[in-house]
Design an enzyme around this catalytic site. Structure first.
Site, short mmCIF file in Angstrom:
data_model
loop_
_atom_site.label_atom_id
_atom_site.label_comp_id
_atom_site.label_asym_id
_atom_site.label_seq_id
_atom_site.Cartn_x
_atom_site.Cartn_y
_atom_site.Cartn_z
N LYS A 66 0.81 -1.22 0.00
CA LYS A 66 0.00 0.00 0.00
C LYS A 66 0.85 1.28 0.00
CE LYS A 66 -4.12 -2.00 2.09
NZ LYS A 66 -5.14 -1.89 3.15
N ASP A 102 -10.24 2.56 2.45
CA ASP A 102 -10.40 1.84 3.72
C ASP A 102 -11.23 2.62 4.75
OD1 ASP A 102 -9.05 -0.45 2.98
OD2 ASP A 102 -7.10 0.30 3.63
N GLY A 127 -3.89 0.48 17.87
CA GLY A 127 -2.90 0.31 16.81
C GLY A 127 -2.55 1.64 16.18
#
Ligand code: ATR
Length: 280
Positions: A66, A102, A127
Site C-alpha cells: 500500500k 479503507d 494500533g
C-alpha cells in the site's frame, strides 16, 4: 473484450476481492474480469506496469504494497494523501490515480450497516500502523467526542494523533500507551492492530473494562468464527460485536465506484461472505 482489474498482494491467494468484485460486476451488469495477482516483493511497480500494458484498467493493492502504491501514483485523492497509503489504483492513459477506500469502507459499515452514529461518542482506536492510519481521517469527520489512539509503541500513537490534529473538527485525537487507558471507557473500540494475525490480543486493561455499557467492539480483522479480540470484548461486557467483513465489502464497493462510477448493493455480498465464513 472485458475490462481487466486485479488485486496485487503477497501473499494474495486468500484474497476475497475477486469474488466480491465479480459479484458486484454481475449485479451492476458491468463487463469486467477481476483476478488476484501475486507481485514479487521487490517488483510491485514492474508488475503494475506489466498489468497496464496488458490492458489493465484498475487494481486493488493489499499487504505489503500500500505504501509503494502511494509512491507509484502520479495523482492522489485527498484521502489517500492523508492515509499515506493507496489501496485502489485507476489507470488513465499515462496517469496512475491512487485512492484509499479503507476509511470510507469502515465508516459505511459502522454507520450504514451497524447503524452506529459516531458523533458525540467516545472512540478508542487500537494500533498505530498502516491499518489505523487509513481510518483516522474518516473517524474524525464524524465528530466523535473523543478519539484516543492506543499503541504498544506510545510514540507511534502520539505521532499519528499529531498528524491528524489539524483536521479534527471536534475533539483533537490523543495518542497514548495501553497503561494510560486504565479507568477510561469508550462507546466504540476498534481493533486496527495486527495482533489477531498471531492469535494475540492488544494488552487492554481488564478491570475496569474499557468497554462502556452498550459499546460496540469492532475488529478490522475477520476469520472463521470469533477473533480473539471479539471474544475478549464479549467477556469484558461489550454489548455489540462486529468483525471486518463488512468493512472489506464496503471498501471494495468504494473502489468499484472509483473505477466504474456505479455503487453496488453491498448487503447481498456481505451476506454471501458470512455464509462462507460465519462470524461469532
Ligand atoms: P498494518 O499495516 O497491518 O497496520 P503495521 O504497520 O505493521 O501493520 O502495524 C501493526 C500494528 O499492530 C502496530 O500498531 C503494532 O503495534 P506496535 O507499533 O507497538 O508494534 C500492532 N500490534 C501488532 N501485534 C500486536 C500485539 N500483539 N499487541 C498489540 N499491538 C500489536
Amino acid at each position: 473484450m472485458s475490462d481487466l482489474y486485479c488485486v496485487f498482494g503477497n501473499p494474495v491467494s486468500h484474497s476475497k476481492s475477486p469474488s466480491i468484485h465479480t459479484a458486484f460486476a454481475a449485479q451492476c451488469r458491468q463487463d469486467l474480469r477481476y483476478e488476484a495477482l501475486l507481485a514479487p516483493i521487490d517488483a510491485f511497480a514492474a508488475s503494475v506496469r506489466a498489468f497496464v500494458a496488458a490492458g489493465g484498467r484498475g487494481a486493488n493493492v493489499t499487504v505489503p504494497f500500500k505504501e509503494e502504491a502511494f509512491r507509484l501514483a502520479t495523482r492522489l485523492t485527498v484521502r489517500a494523501e492523508l492515509a499515506v497509503a493507496v489501496n485502489s489504483l485507476r489507470f488513465d492513459g499515462a496517469e496512475i490515480l491512487g485512492d484509499n477506500t479503507d476509511g470510507a469502507g469502515l465508516l459505511k459499515d459502522l454507520t450504514k450497516n451497524l447503524e452506529f452514529a459516531i458523533a458525540g461518542q467516545r472512540v478508542l482506536l487500537l494500533g498505530a500502523g498502516g491499518a489505523a492510519r487509513g481510518v483516522v481521517a474518516s473517524l474524525l469527520e464524524e465528530r466523535p467526542a473523543v478519539l484516543v489512539i492506543a499503541n504498544r509503541n506510545t510514540v507511534r500513537a502520539q505521532e499519528l494523533a499529531q498528524r491528524f490534529a489539524a483536521i479534527a473538527t471536534a475533539a483533537r485525537p490523543r495518542g497514548c500507551g495501553y497503561l494510560e487507558l486504565a479507568g477510561q471507557s469508550f462507546d466504540l473500540v476498534i481493533n486496527a492492530t495486527s495482533a489477531s494475525l498471531a492469535g494475540a490480543l492488544p494488552p487492554l486493561p481488564v478491570a475496569p473494562s474499557v468497554f462502556a455499557p452498550a459499546s460496540l467492539a469492532y475488529d478490522m480483522m475477520y476469520g472463521k468464527g470469533e477473533t480473539p479480540f471479539l471474544a475478549f470484548a464479549r467477556a469484558q461486557g461489550a454489548e455489540r460485536l462486529a468483525d471486518g467483513v463488512g468493512m472489506l465489502v464496503e471498501q471494495a464497493a468504494e473502489a468499484f465506484h472509483f473505477w466504474r462510477g456505479v455503487c453496488p448493493d453491498t448487503a447481498p455480498v456481505i451476506a454471501a461472505l458470512r455464509t462462507l465464513a460465519p462470524a461469532g
